[in-house]
Scaffold this active site. Structure first.
Site, PDB file in Angstrom:
ATOM      1  N   LYS A  41      34.439  51.545  49.479  1.00 28.93           N
ATOM      2  CA  LYS A  41      34.866  51.854  48.105  1.00 28.93           C
ATOM      3  C   LYS A  41      33.731  52.518  47.331  1.00 28.93           C
ATOM      4  O   LYS A  41      32.612  52.019  47.283  1.00 28.93           O
ATOM      5  CB  LYS A  41      35.319  50.577  47.409  1.00 28.93           C
ATOM      6  CG  LYS A  41      35.957  50.796  46.037  1.00 28.93           C
ATOM      7  CD  LYS A  41      36.461  49.471  45.479  1.00 28.93           C
ATOM      8  CE  LYS A  41      37.152  49.623  44.143  1.00 28.93           C
ATOM      9  NZ  LYS A  41      37.625  48.317  43.607  1.00 28.93           N
ATOM     10  N   CYS A  64      41.867  50.622  45.219  1.00 24.89           N
ATOM     11  CA  CYS A  64      42.035  50.196  43.835  1.00 24.89           C
ATOM     12  C   CYS A  64      41.542  51.212  42.797  1.00 24.89           C
ATOM     13  O   CYS A  64      42.175  52.231  42.565  1.00 24.89           O
ATOM     14  CB  CYS A  64      41.372  48.834  43.643  1.00 24.89           C
ATOM     15  SG  CYS A  64      42.048  47.901  42.231  1.00 24.89           S
ATOM     16  N   GLU A 122      43.556  44.573  48.865  1.00 24.89           N
ATOM     17  CA  GLU A 122      42.121  44.422  48.608  1.00 24.89           C
ATOM     18  C   GLU A 122      41.770  42.965  48.324  1.00 24.89           C
ATOM     19  O   GLU A 122      42.500  42.230  47.655  1.00 24.89           O
ATOM     20  CB  GLU A 122      41.743  45.278  47.395  1.00 24.89           C
ATOM     21  CG  GLU A 122      40.275  45.214  47.011  1.00 24.89           C
ATOM     22  CD  GLU A 122      39.983  45.900  45.690  1.00 24.89           C
ATOM     23  OE1 GLU A 122      38.810  46.256  45.468  1.00 24.89           O
ATOM     24  OE2 GLU A 122      40.918  46.083  44.873  1.00 24.89           O
TER      25      GLU A 122
END
Length: 528
Positions: free
Chosen positions: A170, A202, A75
């Site tokens: 995300k 994440c 990321e």
């Protein structure tokens, strides 16, 4: 006209063995994850993305990557908002290679996937045109921004032909100034070697939507792009990656951003209950590809393909690691119910609210070396809400043995000063932690551990079992191999939802503000 760039691409194409490593009948596939340091902030945005891109392309074309079927990058290490790009809808089957409506780096990565004949997963900053008409088409009642753009933190997947076959934006942002979709998307794609993948980013790993929903859809292999900020004692990067993959018994390819000075590192390839095949925590930044053969889940012949452990557990300690690696401390740890471990006993019980944890242990007293300090151990229990710097409360329960630099809970999850010689005065020959937790289909009960090398214990050193008993779930976490350098050993339960209406009272507004300020400072240093 034959350009210098074309000649280089032709040379690379001839040098790369494009034979497919894995087929649907193969019992394994070959994966690579990249621990990657982004370009220096002394460059401008254009220079940074070009530097990062050149390194990405070099890694994909490297000899180390020759046998890989799929490579994942982390990321936040490719481009910035100033160099954002449009990304084609995967349903359109578009190959961005040499299509000028897309940013040059998206084109180059598409071309390189085609040349190298690999599946490539990258994370980038995406832009999307936003109008009243596009919002209406998506049944999204939210207004567009003044500049008419949505900006997303996005995973993009290229197949061997350079086609964009999956895109995921995300959903669980961590203090990021980006948009989110009205409802969560589901990142998934199928490969020509017979494996279907899910992918997420994440902070998503800590939430039910979309990550656990992908697991419950029977996907068994996942790509995880991350810029994780490690936190003791339960959430250092590799520690949680292994715990998550083990508990769901899924294959996990985790690619971590490499910037230890702000707390980011941690990559690995995990084979579910077989543990880490390769995993790293770095105290210095790097750009490196880690490769492993991954046994396919549910494959008849997979039992004949042993998981080759590539994990190197060096004799470095937390003290030496944390000289260059910033590791946060759980801000709620001081609210745990805790008590000193009684070295003269072999069992104890400890409760917090309705959760009671039973600890059984056998220890051996050691003689530390002269002029050294030793960790003191405490039993710790918590049942309530976890607040991530004041946002997104999640229910969690913990039964744990913690290493502390003194005999208080305030001394736990800390490292001794760099000049202190650390020597154990206690060895755990055996530990059994047992508790009954609230039964829920949405919760995840995990074995969670970390030692003085900032790595989780190997899966062959413990046993973990869960059993449903009426309205409760019994969990047992047992240490099978003697250990004198434990930092944390415990059962960690994520309930994926708020447990109490007064959750925000668990952390003071002052602490939340300080944590937010610290993160913003780190964020500005890290993201250009």
């Amino acid at each position: 006209m034959i350009t210098k760039e074309l000649i280089v691409l032709l040379v690379v194409a001839l040098a790369v063995d494009t034979s497919q490593t894995s087929t649907p009948s193969s019992p394994f596939y070959t994966a690579g994850v990249v621990e990657f340091k982004t370009a220096s902030s002394t460059f401008d945005a254009s220079q940074q993305v070009n530097n990062n891109l050149a390194a990405y392309l070099e890694i994909i074309a490297s000899q180390e990557a020759a046998e890989t079927d799929i490579i994942a990058f982390p990321e936040g290490t490719l481009n910035s908002v100033l160099q954002s790009t449009f990304v084609p809808d995967p349903t359109s089957n578009i190959v961005p290679c040499k299509q000028s409506q897309y940013a040059h780096f998206l084109q180059k990565l598409s071309c390189q996937a085609q040349i190298s004949q690999k599946y490539i997963v990258v994370n980038l900053i995406e832009k999307e045109n936003c109008t009243k008409e596009t919002q209406a088409a998506k049944n999204d009642p939210r207004p567009c921004s003044n500049d008419g753009l949505n900006i997303f933190n996005t995973n993009v997947v290229f197949d061997r032909n350079g086609t964009v076959i999956s895109r995921y934006r995300k959903f669980n942002l961590y203090f990021e100034p980006y948009n989110v979709t009205l409802n969560s998307e589901y990142g998934e794609f199928s490969t020509d070697f017979g494996v279907k993948f899910g992918h997420f980013i994440c902070f998503d790993m800590l939430f039910y939507t979309p990550t656990t929903e992908l697991v419950k859809s029977k996907i068994t292999d996942f790509v995880f792009t991350t810029m994780w900020f490690s936190e003791l004692p339960f959430l250092t990067a590799v520690q949680y990656q292994q715990s998550w993959a083990y508990s769901y018994d899924v294959n996990l390819l985790a690619a971590g951003a490499s910037n230890p000075s702000v707390g980011s590192t941690g990559s690995g390839i995990y084979a579910g209950r077989n543990g880490a095949i390769v995993s790293v925590m770095k105290s210095s930044p790097e750009r490196k590809l880690y490769v492993a053969k991954v046994p396919k889940k549910g494959f008849k012949e997979s039992e004949s393909v042993p998981v080759k452990q590539l994990q190197i557990r060096k004799k470095r300690t937390i003290t030496s690691y944390m000289k260059n690696l910033l590791v946060k401390r759980d801000p709620q740890l001081d609210t745990f119910t805790s008590s000193p471990l009684n070295k003269s006993a072999n069992h104890d019980n400890l409760c917090h609210k309705d959760l009671c944890c039973h600890f059984h242990y056998k220890t051996t007293i050691l003689t530390p070396i002269a002029n050294s300090r030793s960790y003191q151990y405490r039993l710790a229990v918590f049942d309530g809400d976890r607040i991530y710097e004041g946002i997104k409360p999640l229910g969690w329960s913990v039964c744990s043995i913690l290493a502390c630099i003194n005999n208080t809970i305030q001394g736990c999850a800390l490292a001794f000063d760099e000049d202190v010689i650390v020597s154990p005065d206690l060895r755990f020959d055996h530990i059994l932690i047992e508790a009954n937790f609230t039964k829920t289909e949405n919760g995840l009960i995990m074995p969670n551990s970390v030692d003085d090398s900032l790595m989780p214990l190997p899966v062959n050193s413990f046993q973990f079992n869960i059993t449903d008993i009426g309205s409760k779930t019994n969990a047992r976490f047992e240490l099978l191999t003697p250990k004198d350098d434990l930092i944390q050993f415990g059962i960690y339960v994520n309930f994926f939802g708020e447990r109490s209406s007064a959750s925000l009272g668990l952390v003071s507004n002052t602490l939340i503000a300080l944590c937010l300020l610290l993160f913003i400072m780190e964020f500005k240093r890290w993201r250009w």
